[in-house]
Design an enzyme around this catalytic site. Structure first.
Site, PDB file in Angstrom:
ATOM      1  N   SER A  86       0.662  -0.991  -0.012  1.00 26.55           N
ATOM      2  CA  SER A  86      -0.174   0.032  -0.193  1.00 26.55           C
ATOM      3  C   SER A  86       0.820   1.210   0.020  1.00 26.55           C
ATOM      4  CB  SER A  86      -0.805   0.167   1.089  1.00 26.55           C
ATOM      5  OG  SER A  86      -1.396   1.308   1.595  1.00 26.55           O
ATOM      6  N   TYR A 114      -2.034  -1.730  11.082  1.00 27.76           N
ATOM      7  CA  TYR A 114      -2.338  -2.170   9.696  1.00 27.76           C
ATOM      8  C   TYR A 114      -1.112  -1.642   8.824  1.00 27.76           C
ATOM      9  CZ  TYR A 114      -3.950  -1.856   4.907  1.00 27.76           C
ATOM     10  OH  TYR A 114      -3.790  -1.967   3.410  1.00 27.76           O
ATOM     11  N   LYS A 143       1.986  -3.978   6.333  1.00 23.84           N
ATOM     12  CA  LYS A 143       2.447  -3.803   4.960  1.00 23.84           C
ATOM     13  C   LYS A 143       4.223  -3.823   5.070  1.00 23.84           C
ATOM     14  CE  LYS A 143      -1.686  -4.340   3.514  1.00 23.84           C
ATOM     15  NZ  LYS A 143      -1.817  -5.887   2.668  1.00 23.84           N
TER      16      LYS A 143
HETATM   17  P1  NAD Z   1     -11.070  -7.242   1.027  1.00 23.68           P
HETATM   18  O1  NAD Z   1     -11.264  -7.374   2.740  1.00 23.68           O
HETATM   19  O2  NAD Z   1     -12.323  -6.881   0.206  1.00 23.68           O
HETATM   20  O3  NAD Z   1     -10.509  -8.605   0.605  1.00 23.68           O
HETATM   21  C1  NAD Z   1      -9.700  -9.483   1.478  1.00 23.68           C
HETATM   22  C2  NAD Z   1     -10.075 -10.780   1.322  1.00 23.68           C
HETATM   23  O4  NAD Z   1      -9.388 -11.729   2.109  1.00 23.68           O
HETATM   24  C3  NAD Z   1     -11.792 -11.119   1.858  1.00 23.68           C
HETATM   25  O5  NAD Z   1     -12.607 -11.579   1.054  1.00 23.68           O
HETATM   26  C4  NAD Z   1     -11.364 -11.750   3.197  1.00 23.68           C
HETATM   27  O6  NAD Z   1     -12.386 -12.565   3.369  1.00 23.68           O
HETATM   28  C5  NAD Z   1     -10.389 -12.735   2.743  1.00 23.68           C
HETATM   29  N1  NAD Z   1      -9.355 -13.072   3.835  1.00 23.68           N
HETATM   30  C6  NAD Z   1      -8.819 -12.290   4.850  1.00 23.68           C
HETATM   31  N2  NAD Z   1      -8.015 -12.983   5.816  1.00 23.68           N
HETATM   32  C7  NAD Z   1      -7.955 -14.210   5.297  1.00 23.68           C
HETATM   33  C8  NAD Z   1      -7.464 -15.559   5.484  1.00 23.68           C
HETATM   34  N3  NAD Z   1      -6.591 -15.561   6.502  1.00 23.68           N
HETATM   35  N4  NAD Z   1      -7.578 -16.489   4.945  1.00 23.68           N
HETATM   36  C9  NAD Z   1      -8.291 -16.695   3.745  1.00 23.68           C
HETATM   37  N5  NAD Z   1      -9.069 -15.346   3.418  1.00 23.68           N
HETATM   38  C10 NAD Z   1      -8.902 -14.375   4.048  1.00 23.68           C
HETATM   39  O7  NAD Z   1      -9.758  -6.169   0.579  1.00 23.68           O
HETATM   40  P2  NAD Z   1      -9.289  -5.658  -0.385  1.00 23.68           P
HETATM   41  O8  NAD Z   1      -9.765  -4.171  -0.545  1.00 23.68           O
HETATM   42  O9  NAD Z   1      -9.665  -6.435  -1.719  1.00 23.68           O
HETATM   43  O10 NAD Z   1      -7.849  -5.534  -0.303  1.00 23.68           O
HETATM   44  C11 NAD Z   1      -6.833  -6.583  -0.609  1.00 23.68           C
HETATM   45  C12 NAD Z   1      -5.411  -6.582  -0.239  1.00 23.68           C
HETATM   46  O11 NAD Z   1      -5.152  -5.225  -0.715  1.00 23.68           O
HETATM   47  C13 NAD Z   1      -5.255  -6.514   1.180  1.00 23.68           C
HETATM   48  O12 NAD Z   1      -4.249  -7.170   1.591  1.00 23.68           O
HETATM   49  C14 NAD Z   1      -5.325  -4.945   1.330  1.00 23.68           C
HETATM   50  O13 NAD Z   1      -4.624  -4.527   2.683  1.00 23.68           O
HETATM   51  C15 NAD Z   1      -4.487  -4.352   0.172  1.00 23.68           C
HETATM   52  N6  NAD Z   1      -4.829  -2.876   0.021  1.00 23.68           N
HETATM   53  C16 NAD Z   1      -6.133  -2.399  -0.255  1.00 23.68           C
HETATM   54  C17 NAD Z   1      -6.436  -1.261  -0.209  1.00 23.68           C
HETATM   55  C18 NAD Z   1      -7.829  -0.854  -0.408  1.00 23.68           C
HETATM   56  O14 NAD Z   1      -7.873   0.412  -0.320  1.00 23.68           O
HETATM   57  N7  NAD Z   1      -8.810  -1.607  -0.712  1.00 23.68           N
HETATM   58  C19 NAD Z   1      -5.293  -0.314  -0.471  1.00 23.68           C
HETATM   59  C20 NAD Z   1      -3.976  -0.778  -0.501  1.00 23.68           C
HETATM   60  C21 NAD Z   1      -3.718  -2.321  -0.236  1.00 23.68           C
HETATM   61  C1  UD1 Z   2      -6.960   4.942   3.417  1.00 22.28           C
HETATM   62  C2  UD1 Z   2      -6.613   4.254   4.473  1.00 22.28           C
HETATM   63  C3  UD1 Z   2      -4.827   3.983   3.971  1.00 22.28           C
HETATM   64  C4  UD1 Z   2      -4.815   3.158   2.692  1.00 22.28           C
HETATM   65  C5  UD1 Z   2      -5.581   4.125   1.638  1.00 22.28           C
HETATM   66  C6  UD1 Z   2      -5.329   3.556   0.358  1.00 22.28           C
HETATM   67  C7  UD1 Z   2      -7.222   5.242   6.530  1.00 22.28           C
HETATM   68  C8  UD1 Z   2      -7.050   6.043   7.644  1.00 22.28           C
HETATM   69  N1  UD1 Z   2      -6.086   5.272   5.607  1.00 22.28           N
HETATM   70  O1  UD1 Z   2      -6.421   6.647   3.479  1.00 22.28           O
HETATM   71  O2  UD1 Z   2      -4.159   3.327   4.941  1.00 22.28           O
HETATM   72  O3  UD1 Z   2      -3.653   3.211   2.436  1.00 22.28           O
HETATM   73  O4  UD1 Z   2      -6.841   4.479   2.210  1.00 22.28           O
HETATM   74  O5  UD1 Z   2      -6.520   2.778   0.261  1.00 22.28           O
HETATM   75  O6  UD1 Z   2      -8.409   4.867   6.323  1.00 22.28           O
HETATM   76  N2  UD1 Z   2     -12.659  11.858   3.288  1.00 22.28           N
HETATM   77  C9  UD1 Z   2     -13.416  12.633   3.675  1.00 22.28           C
HETATM   78  N3  UD1 Z   2     -14.637  12.257   3.970  1.00 22.28           N
HETATM   79  C10 UD1 Z   2     -15.053  10.807   4.267  1.00 22.28           C
HETATM   80  C11 UD1 Z   2     -14.239   9.900   3.811  1.00 22.28           C
HETATM   81  C12 UD1 Z   2     -12.758  10.214   3.467  1.00 22.28           C
HETATM   82  O7  UD1 Z   2     -13.223  13.905   3.372  1.00 22.28           O
HETATM   83  O8  UD1 Z   2     -15.949  10.817   4.924  1.00 22.28           O
HETATM   84  C13 UD1 Z   2     -11.482  12.082   2.499  1.00 22.28           C
HETATM   85  C14 UD1 Z   2     -10.038  11.866   3.448  1.00 22.28           C
HETATM   86  O9  UD1 Z   2      -9.694  12.846   4.366  1.00 22.28           O
HETATM   87  C15 UD1 Z   2      -9.217  11.966   2.462  1.00 22.28           C
HETATM   88  C16 UD1 Z   2      -9.739  11.189   1.248  1.00 22.28           C
HETATM   89  O10 UD1 Z   2     -11.316  11.566   1.437  1.00 22.28           O
HETATM   90  O11 UD1 Z   2      -8.460  13.168   2.105  1.00 22.28           O
HETATM   91  C17 UD1 Z   2      -9.586   9.687   0.939  1.00 22.28           C
HETATM   92  O12 UD1 Z   2      -9.829   9.123   1.984  1.00 22.28           O
HETATM   93  P1  UD1 Z   2      -9.813   7.561   2.213  1.00 22.28           P
HETATM   94  O13 UD1 Z   2     -10.674   7.005   1.155  1.00 22.28           O
HETATM   95  O14 UD1 Z   2     -10.121   7.083   3.509  1.00 22.28           O
HETATM   96  O15 UD1 Z   2      -8.240   7.136   1.838  1.00 22.28           O
HETATM   97  P2  UD1 Z   2      -6.891   7.664   2.506  1.00 22.28           P
HETATM   98  O16 UD1 Z   2      -7.028   8.875   3.253  1.00 22.28           O
HETATM   99  O17 UD1 Z   2      -5.923   7.719   1.312  1.00 22.28           O
END
Ligand code: NAD
Ligand code: UD1
Length: 349
Positions: free
Chosen positions: A130, A155, A159
């Site tokens: 991330s 969290y 990473k």
């Molecule tokens: P998500 O929660 O939708 O998907 C994660 C999936 O993993 C879920 O389906 C959950 O049921 C499954 N899971 C969790 N622990 C498990 C385990 N021990 N065994 C088997 N299944 C398990 O999340 P996402 O948004 O799709 O994120 C996927 C990855 O990307 C994560 O590692 C997350 O940290 C990373 N990531 C997400 C974002 C974001 O904004 N969504 C940003 C940066 C990184």
């Molecule tokens: C989140 C995660 C971060 C992750 C990143 C990418 C948190 C605290 N951080 O941060 O760990 O790496 O996503 O997936 O969750 N905002 C509003 N009003 C709202 C919600 C959000 O103004 O109700 C603003 C926030 O202040 C920010 C922007 O929207 O400026 C994006 O917010 P968000 O979607 O939570 O993402 P990150 O802040 O990047």
């Protein structure tokens, strides 16, 4: 290009990013095998994938940190060529309240997978990292060489630790080729509206909050601060369409297939290279969907990064990948997905 029997395990494949990646893997000729314990996903996501593909996908329900379970899957499937490891907990606030839960799941699962890959001679791993590892960057855009900042949450720390575990494993000479993808802000949904994000409870992230407000599920959106040093005073992020992000995983596998070294660790930023503010997102959402959003300006959210966006030239060149879809595309698809969810759910208006 892989042949049709190139099997890839996708942990967390029923989740938000995993489900879109399963679709893109299939389109690219891989055979994706989903491993999910459904702690943060619903079975309907697998049905959605199958509706898009017109084809069944393989699913094993269980914990990818359970080595016996995973060993059985790998043995049963035979010839697994790689693993894409999405499975993790991802709620930043919850990780502050329950750090052990996060360290246990997010780190243990990676350790177990690395040990199994060694044991079962599986050589390719793509890991979900991330942009949170950069914290508030000193210079923009952030490159893969920008310094990592102390993690703001357990969290975020998982990473950073997972990246170090991969790096140290490769340094030890183990025959494994690895890529960590540092995602910026994934948004959007599949254009079919068969799959998308399923936020549990009140969403923390901006776009699910926007769509739920527009759908009347939330009364209003609060913009967290408008006194930042950006063109309109609101925070700036690099929002990437989840389908573009999914395709980056296919490109990462191709990259690992091209790589001649036996042991490698690479990191890539996966973003668009462009920053958008909170107000840019709101205005674009209203414009492309012809919906009015009820929002107000509130105080800053503690711990928020002012602005961050990616330098993506390394991913463009090495992975031969580039984000194709716009913020408008993503916000149209998020809204289509929200409308579908609204129709499906009885509790919603
Ligand atoms: P998500 O929660 O939708 O998907 C994660 C999936 O993993 C879920 O389906 C959950 O049921 C499954 N899971 C969790 N622990 C498990 C385990 N021990 N065994 C088997 N299944 C398990 O999340 P996402 O948004 O799709 O994120 C996927 C990855 O990307 C994560 O590692 C997350 O940290 C990373 N990531 C997400 C974002 C974001 O904004 N969504 C940003 C940066 C990184
Ligand atoms: C989140 C995660 C971060 C992750 C990143 C990418 C948190 C605290 N951080 O941060 O760990 O790496 O996503 O997936 O969750 N905002 C509003 N009003 C709202 C919600 C959000 O103004 O109700 C603003 C926030 O202040 C920010 C922007 O929207 O400026 C994006 O917010 P968000 O979607 O939570 O993402 P990150 O802040 O990047």
């Amino acid at each position: 290009m892989p042949d049709q029997t190139s099997k890839v395990i996708v942990t967390g494949g029923a989740g938000y990013i995993g489900s879109h990646t399963v679709v893109e893997l299939f389109h690219a000729g891989y055979e994706p095998i989903i491993i999910d314990n459904f702690v943060n996903a619903e079975k309907s996501a697998v049905k959605g994938i199958e509706n898009i593909l017109g084809h069944k996908v393989k699913l094993y329900e269980g914990d990818c940190g359970n080595m016996d379970f995973m060993r059985n899957v790998i043995r049963q499937e035979k010839n697994v060529s790689g693993i894409i490891h999405f499975a993790a907990y991802k709620a930043v606030g919850e990780s502050v309240a329950q750090p052990l839960k996060y360290y246990r799941n997010n780190i243990d699962t990676l350790l177990s997978l690395l040990e199994l890959m060694h044991e079962q001679t599986i050589s390719r791993l793509v890991f979900s990292s991330s942009c949170t590892v950069y914290g508030q960057p000193d210079a923009l855009p952030v490159t893969e060489q920008s310094p990592k900042k102390p993690a703001e949450s357990p969290y975020g720390n998982t990473k950073q630790i997972c990246e170090e575990i991969m790096e140290d494993t490769v340094k030890s000479g183990m025959a494994i080729k690895t890529v960590a993808l540092r995602y910026f802000n994934p948004i959007g949904a599949h254009e079919s509206a068969e799959i998308g994000e399923l936020p549990l409870g009140v969403p923390n992230n901006l776009v699910p909050f926007v769509t739920q407000t527009a759908a009347g599920i939330r009364e209003k959106l609060t913009v967290f601060g408008n006194d930042y040093n950006t063109h309109d005073g609101t925070c700036l992020r690099d929002y990437i369409h989840v389908v573009d992000l999914a395709k980056a995983h296919v490109s990462a596998l191709h990259y690992l297939e091209r790589k001649s070294e036996k042991s490698s660790y690479d990191v890539f930023n996966i973003g668009t290279g462009k920053g958008s503010t909170v107000l840019d997102v709101i205005k674009t959402f209203e414009e492309v969907n012809q919906v009015k959003l009820n929002y107000t300006i509130g105080p800053r959210r503690p711990g928020d990064v002012e602005k961050v966006y990616a330098e993506v030239s390394q991913a463009n060149a090495a992975l031969r990948w580039k984000a194709q879809l716009s913020l408008a595309d993503a916000l149209k698809d998020s809204w289509r997905w929200q409308l579908k969810l609204k129709k499906k759910s009885k509790q919603l208006p």
